[in-house]
Design an enzyme around this catalytic site. Structure first.
Site, PDB file in Angstrom:
ATOM      1  CB  CYS A 105      -0.950  -0.013   1.202  1.00 20.84           C
ATOM      2  SG  CYS A 105      -0.129   0.094   2.794  1.00 20.84           S
ATOM      3  CG  HIS A 106       1.272   6.026   0.892  1.00 22.62           C
ATOM      4  ND1 HIS A 106       1.814   6.596  -0.227  1.00 22.62           N
ATOM      5  CD2 HIS A 106       1.680   6.778   1.937  1.00 22.62           C
ATOM      6  CE1 HIS A 106       2.529   7.660   0.123  1.00 22.62           C
ATOM      7  NE2 HIS A 106       2.449   7.796   1.431  1.00 22.62           N
TER       8      HIS A 106
END
Length: 98
Positions: free
Chosen positions: A59-60
């Site tokens: 993800c981020h």
């Protein structure tokens, strides 16, 4: 580096669990996008991902991918999680695409 080595294997599936907008802004090459925060995440994962291959999740920054890794692992997937997310990946100068 372990994540990069794992995804170099053509049998590993790369899974971006961010939103579609985040994915469109840049992602690891060949990544599939399934938003972990959308209703139906597990259903879509079951439909699109093979359980006989390693799923490399990111993800981020690592929070959503840990959530996704836990959900997927509990449902029979073999998971590898990118600690630090794409933020760390990009800081290390690793390849992304849009």
């Amino acid at each position: 580096n372990d994540f990069e080595k794992a995804i170099a294997d053509s049998t590993t599936i790369v899974l971006d669990v961010r939103s579609a907008d985040e994915y469109a802004g840049g992602h690891i090459p060949n990544a599939i996008n399934i938003d972990v925060n959308r209703a139906g995440f597990l259903y879509e994962a079951d439909e699109r991902l093979p359980k006989d291959k390693t799923i490399a999740v990111y993800c981020h920054g690592g929070v959503r991918s840990r959530k996704a890794a836990s959900l997927l692992s509990d449902n029979g997937f073999c998971i590898l999680n990118l600690d630090g997310g794409i933020k760390e990946w990009m800081s290390a100068g690793k390849e992304t695409e849009q």
